[in-house]
Design a protein around this motif. Structure first.
Motif, PDB file in Angstrom:
ATOM      1  N   LEU A   1       2.291  10.276   4.651  1.00 59.89           N
ATOM      2  CA  LEU A   1       3.693  10.628   4.422  1.00 59.89           C
ATOM      3  C   LEU A   1       3.867  11.836   3.498  1.00 59.89           C
ATOM      4  N   LYS A   2       2.776  12.360   2.968  1.00 61.96           N
ATOM      5  CA  LYS A   2       2.851  13.438   1.980  1.00 61.96           C
ATOM      6  C   LYS A   2       3.627  14.646   2.482  1.00 61.96           C
TER       7      LYS A   2
ATOM      8  N   LEU B   1       2.872   0.802  -0.306  1.00 64.44           N
ATOM      9  CA  LEU B   1       2.345   0.898   1.053  1.00 64.44           C
ATOM     10  C   LEU B   1       0.827   1.022   1.004  1.00 64.44           C
ATOM     11  N   GLU B   2       0.198   0.736   2.131  1.00 63.27           N
ATOM     12  CA  GLU B   2      -1.236   0.947   2.234  1.00 63.27           C
ATOM     13  C   GLU B   2      -1.552   2.407   1.899  1.00 63.27           C
ATOM     14  N   ASP B   3      -2.708   2.651   1.280  1.00 63.34           N
ATOM     15  CA  ASP B   3      -3.076   3.997   0.844  1.00 63.34           C
ATOM     16  C   ASP B   3      -3.006   5.014   1.983  1.00 63.34           C
TER      17      ASP B   3
ATOM     18  N   ILE C   1       8.241  12.577   1.414  1.00 62.58           N
ATOM     19  CA  ILE C   1       8.120  11.371   0.591  1.00 62.58           C
ATOM     20  C   ILE C   1       7.142  11.648  -0.546  1.00 62.58           C
ATOM     21  N   TRP C   2       7.556  11.347  -1.779  1.00 63.60           N
ATOM     22  CA  TRP C   2       6.708  11.577  -2.948  1.00 63.60           C
ATOM     23  C   TRP C   2       5.761  10.392  -3.139  1.00 63.60           C
ATOM     24  N   VAL C   3       4.463  10.700  -3.249  1.00 62.24           N
ATOM     25  CA  VAL C   3       3.462   9.663  -3.490  1.00 62.24           C
ATOM     26  C   VAL C   3       3.229   9.579  -4.992  1.00 62.24           C
ATOM     27  N   SER C   4       3.646   8.479  -5.598  1.00 65.42           N
ATOM     28  CA  SER C   4       3.620   8.343  -7.056  1.00 65.42           C
ATOM     29  C   SER C   4       2.219   8.060  -7.580  1.00 65.42           C
TER      30      SER C   4
ATOM     31  N   ARG D   1      10.225   7.610  -2.599  1.00 63.92           N
ATOM     32  CA  ARG D   1       8.913   7.516  -3.254  1.00 63.92           C
ATOM     33  C   ARG D   1       8.127   6.329  -2.712  1.00 63.92           C
ATOM     34  N   CYS D   2       6.812   6.495  -2.666  1.00 63.04           N
ATOM     35  CA  CYS D   2       5.939   5.376  -2.314  1.00 63.04           C
ATOM     36  C   CYS D   2       4.819   5.262  -3.343  1.00 63.04           C
TER      37      CYS D   2
END
Length: 419
Positions: free
Chosen positions: A166-167, A158-160, A171-174, A133-134
């Protein structure tokens, strides 16, 4: 300090561990860990990367008393966990600041006759750990000082633009709704004023030395408690002073500086760890050592339950860097992943670090605002990091050119003299 270093070394020898780890020693100042060959959190450097001060000030960390001095990580469970802290050293037999998950490993009397105690973290993370996750930096920056600690246990910041890229990798973007933020701000009640007066406009008039402000609050079971001072400023008092906070078996501190002090910088908000406690912590007393006039816009308490902590650590420890080799400018290790994940290395980010994965150079990312990491695909990987001081080669070439020019000038001057 030598006793503390010896206790850590003896524990490592007896348990035959060779992994990278750090040691927490609250409120020591200086660079003794460098001289004694162990990794600590305390430093006092005239030149410090801005990312370090920005990171710690994001938690309103009391131990970050000035931009170039850090007196430990305030014994905070999360900050120590993410920094790969394995040991905690104290000279107090009953120390309420021992982080959650630490047990007494050994004790020893130093040369001055003071008994010192070494606690070991049962949940210690290694130098390299992973998550799937990020968290976007823009979301992270909207969180409160203790909420940020909670978020860091649930994904890498991480930077937006990097999160968005990474989507499609797994990797899950929280989003905020995905984060389990259990910390709560509680109001406090002033139950005692000795030698001071705190007025409704936030002015604190301290009329005696070592004046005391006693506070009570509801508290929380099985959690860490933080005193939160917002808008804290010195209006008129001594240029530099150390204030203490007492809560049962917990003793902690924070530093106040006036604008006249050369080391002063604008730090109006301060959080002070009152420690982990199984029962409810309901009271604390602030002691001001000097007379003066101060401003405190708001005093509150933030409670952070630890009910999800063990589960979160276990997730970070599912895939870690193994077969570790750590040298002055070299880190090597191996890792196995069953799915795409983000590897975080608990080493402060610097442009001087370069990383190779399976022999191929990759881009290092700045993670959590302070550390470094990268995304890795499923499978077995060999990791190699090397550090070279930025602009080292250019500096060396410039120095060599300068020496050459100097030599030519001396040679020409010698020829003229012969003529």
């Amino acid at each position: 300090q030598q006793t503390a270093a010896d206790m850590v070394a003896n524990t490592e020898t007896s348990e035959k561990t060779e992994d990278f780890y750090r040691t927490e020693q609250p409120w020591y100042i200086g660079n003794q860990s460098i001289a004694m060959n162990y990794f600590g959190h305390n430093w006092y450097f005239s030149v410090v990367p801005q990312i370090l001060s920005d990171f710690y000030n994001g938690f309103a960390l009391n131990a970050m008393e000035r931009t170039y001095s850090l007196r430990g990580l305030d014994c905070r469970t999360v900050l120590n966990e993410l920094a790969s802290t394995r040991y905690y050293v104290t000279s107090r037999a009953e120390d309420g600041l021992v982080p959650y998950g630490y047990r007494l490993a050994r004790s020893k009397r130093n040369r001055a006759g003071v008994q010192q105690y070494l606690y070991q973290n049962d949940y210690a993370l290694p130098l390299g750990y992973t998550t799937d996750r990020c968290i976007r930096k823009s979301l992270y920056e909207t969180l409160g000082p203790v909420e940020k600690q909670e978020a860091l246990m649930q994904g890498l910041v991480l930077e937006d633009r990097i999160c968005d890229s990474l989507k499609d990798s797994g990797i899950w973007v929280s989003e905020r709704s995905d984060l389990r933020l259990d910390s709560r701000e509680q109001e406090v009640t002033v139950t005692g004023q000795k030698g001071l007066e705190w007025k409704e406009d936030g002015t604190l008039q301290v009329n005696e030395r070592n004046a005391e402000l006693e506070l009570t609050f509801p508290g929380v079971r099985d959690g860490e408690t933080y005193l939160y001072l917002q808008g804290m400023q010195v209006k008129k008092s001594k240029q530099y002073q150390t204030c203490s906070v007492q809560s049962g078996d917990t003793s902690n501190y924070f530093v106040l500086m006036s604008r006249e002090k050369s080391a002063w910088y604008n730090k109006p908000d301060i959080t002070i760890n009152l420690g982990y406690m199984k029962q409810r912590r309901k009271q604390c007393t602030i002691t001001f050592p000097e007379k003066g006039i101060y401003q405190i816009d708001k005093i509150s308490v933030i409670t952070a339950p630890m009910k999800n902590y063990k589960e979160q650590v276990e997730k970070l420890a599912e895939n870690t860097l193994t077969d570790l080799k750590v040298d002055s400018n070299l880190i090597c290790g191996k890792i196995h992943l069953d799915r795409t994940k983000l590897l975080q290395l608990s080493i402060p980010y610097s442009r001087g670090w370069k990383i190779w994965v399976d022999g191929e150079e990759r881009e290092l990312l700045q993670t959590d605002g302070i550390y470094m990491g990268l995304a890795l695909e499923p499978g077995d990987h060999s990791i190699r990091l090397e550090y070279v001081t930025p602009a080292y080669h250019a500096g060396f070439a410039g120095s060599a050119a300068g020496v050459l020019c100097f030599g030519i000038m001396m040679w020409q001057q010698k020829r003229r003299r012969k003529c």
